[in-house]
Design a protein around this motif. Sequence first.
Motif, short mmCIF file in Angstrom:
data_model
loop_
_atom_site.label_atom_id
_atom_site.label_comp_id
_atom_site.label_asym_id
_atom_site.label_seq_id
_atom_site.Cartn_x
_atom_site.Cartn_y
_atom_site.Cartn_z
N ASP A 108 -10.24 6.36 -3.99
CA ASP A 108 -10.82 5.91 -2.71
C ASP A 108 -11.79 6.92 -2.13
O ASP A 108 -12.67 6.54 -1.34
CB ASP A 108 -9.70 5.63 -1.69
CG ASP A 108 -9.21 4.19 -1.75
OD1 ASP A 108 -9.69 3.44 -2.62
OD2 ASP A 108 -8.36 3.81 -0.93
N ASP B 58 -10.22 9.86 3.67
CA ASP B 58 -9.51 8.59 3.80
C ASP B 58 -8.09 8.89 4.22
O ASP B 58 -7.61 10.03 4.10
CB ASP B 58 -9.53 7.83 2.46
CG ASP B 58 -9.04 6.39 2.60
OD1 ASP B 58 -9.14 5.83 3.72
OD2 ASP B 58 -8.56 5.83 1.61
N TRP C 220 0.03 5.35 -7.47
CA TRP C 220 -0.48 5.26 -6.10
C TRP C 220 -1.42 6.42 -5.80
O TRP C 220 -2.46 6.23 -5.15
CB TRP C 220 0.68 5.29 -5.11
CG TRP C 220 1.60 4.12 -5.16
CD1 TRP C 220 1.77 3.22 -6.20
CD2 TRP C 220 2.52 3.73 -4.14
NE1 TRP C 220 2.75 2.31 -5.88
CE2 TRP C 220 3.22 2.58 -4.62
CE3 TRP C 220 2.84 4.22 -2.89
CZ2 TRP C 220 4.19 1.95 -3.88
CZ3 TRP C 220 3.82 3.58 -2.13
CH2 TRP C 220 4.49 2.45 -2.63
N LYS D 122 -7.30 -2.59 -6.35
CA LYS D 122 -6.85 -2.44 -4.96
C LYS D 122 -5.39 -2.86 -4.81
O LYS D 122 -4.96 -3.27 -3.74
CB LYS D 122 -7.73 -3.28 -4.03
CG LYS D 122 -9.21 -2.90 -4.04
CD LYS D 122 -9.43 -1.46 -3.58
CE LYS D 122 -9.18 -1.29 -2.11
NZ LYS D 122 -9.45 0.11 -1.67
N TYR E 17 -4.77 5.84 -7.35
CA TYR E 17 -5.49 4.86 -6.53
C TYR E 17 -6.07 5.52 -5.28
O TYR E 17 -7.24 5.33 -4.93
CB TYR E 17 -4.55 3.72 -6.14
CG TYR E 17 -4.95 2.97 -4.89
CD1 TYR E 17 -5.87 1.94 -4.94
CD2 TYR E 17 -4.41 3.33 -3.64
CE1 TYR E 17 -6.24 1.27 -3.79
CE2 TYR E 17 -4.78 2.67 -2.50
CZ TYR E 17 -5.69 1.63 -2.57
OH TYR E 17 -6.07 0.97 -1.43
N HIS F 5 -2.66 -1.29 -4.51
CA HIS F 5 -1.74 -0.51 -3.67
C HIS F 5 -2.21 -0.41 -2.21
O HIS F 5 -1.67 0.39 -1.45
CB HIS F 5 -1.58 0.90 -4.24
CG HIS F 5 -1.02 0.92 -5.64
ND1 HIS F 5 0.16 0.30 -5.97
CD2 HIS F 5 -1.51 1.46 -6.79
CE1 HIS F 5 0.40 0.47 -7.27
NE2 HIS F 5 -0.59 1.17 -7.78
N SER F 6 -3.20 -1.20 -1.82
CA SER F 6 -3.76 -1.06 -0.48
C SER F 6 -2.75 -1.41 0.61
O SER F 6 -2.84 -0.90 1.73
CB SER F 6 -5.01 -1.94 -0.33
OG SER F 6 -4.69 -3.30 -0.58
N GLU G 39 -4.00 7.00 4.43
CA GLU G 39 -3.11 5.88 4.13
C GLU G 39 -1.96 5.87 5.13
O GLU G 39 -1.33 6.89 5.37
CB GLU G 39 -2.55 6.01 2.70
CG GLU G 39 -3.60 6.15 1.61
CD GLU G 39 -4.47 4.94 1.42
OE1 GLU G 39 -4.14 3.87 1.98
OE2 GLU G 39 -5.50 5.06 0.73
#
Length: 398
Positions: free
Chosen positions: A154, A30, A147, A131, A150, A133-134, A32
């Motif tokens: 994911d 993933d 964060w 979710k 989180y 902090h998306s 970010e």
Amino acid sequence: MDEFRVIASPVEFGDAVRRIADGEGPVAVDAERASGFRYSQRAYLIQMFRREAGTFLFDPPEIPDFSELQAAVRPVEWVLHAASQDLACLREVGLDPERIFDTELAARLLGMPRVGLASVVEELLGIRLAKEHSASDWSTRPLPQSWLQYAALDVELLVDVRDRLVERLDVTAKADLALQEFEAVLHREAKSPAAEPWRRLSGIHGVRGQRNLAVARELWLARDARAAELDVAPGRMVPDAAILAVAKALPQSRRALADLREFTGRASRTELDRWWAAVERGLAATDLPAVRVPNDAPPPPRAWAMRNPEADARLRLAKQAVAEVAERLEMPVENLLTPDHLRRVAWWPPAEPTADAIAAALSRLGARPWQVEATAQVIADAFVDAEQSLQDAVHGAS
């Protein structure tokens, strides 16, 4: 809950690569970004999980070379959720998979009612993911521990999700079509840059005059250049709505621009000279943009009945037929066949609307083999029915 560290040093990076290489099975991946905060779409955190190895959080701005990690994981299946959103920023740092499993796309093909990661995890694993902090600014440093926790979740559950989805794909005989879809995502060519990217301004269709459009263009160009220079999301400097307000008002002086209440944004007044110079360029421009931009797409379907009744009849019956196939296969109709493909075939049909001719047309547009097999015949039948219904209407009227 575990304490997570961001991998930024060469020693930590080398250790992580060795542990990932020694792991087993697929690797969950993933990324970010800082969309809405930064101009770039670069990755500010990359997460990986592999069984027997653990979870790893990499800091891309601090890691100059990902080639060692790429060599370790490239031959392995990568599990991503909504892969098309992350592949570009992963490739930007040199991480590029050979094959993928897209858990969001698999969930769509299985007809799951909600396909966000939290919803899929809850339905398949019975675990609720927060979710909150998306939409955070992942360029923040240091990243808060909440964060990181989180971000780790994911990927920590993605391989388990993948295994449950594989079971469902096998039971529903959708494994092969899922592989075709994953390959299509992996090898999809990036869109060519727009010739006039300023036309992406939200609400630009409400600006009519060429001079007004010229002002909108110059303001967008000035904002984009400054946003790229500062690596700030353009809308955080001056919102689209503020640019359009200026384009519609056409202020004739710097003072008039400053007095325009609708001209808002963090940089609307602090960089007023920059924006006024752009307005002046637009007011003086001789290369005025066209009000309407020609394209190769069919017109909006709402106009078909008047402009092309035959195409309208084809589209209406074909849409119904394709929707029935999608319902039978228990998947969204847009995953069965891209709506634009159907519109193009209905507007520009083959000379002989046979199943083979429809299949060839769909293939040229980029439809996958399973999509062609599932829809070509029903579309051909719908086109024949549409022609017959029009003929019956003409004979009935006479």
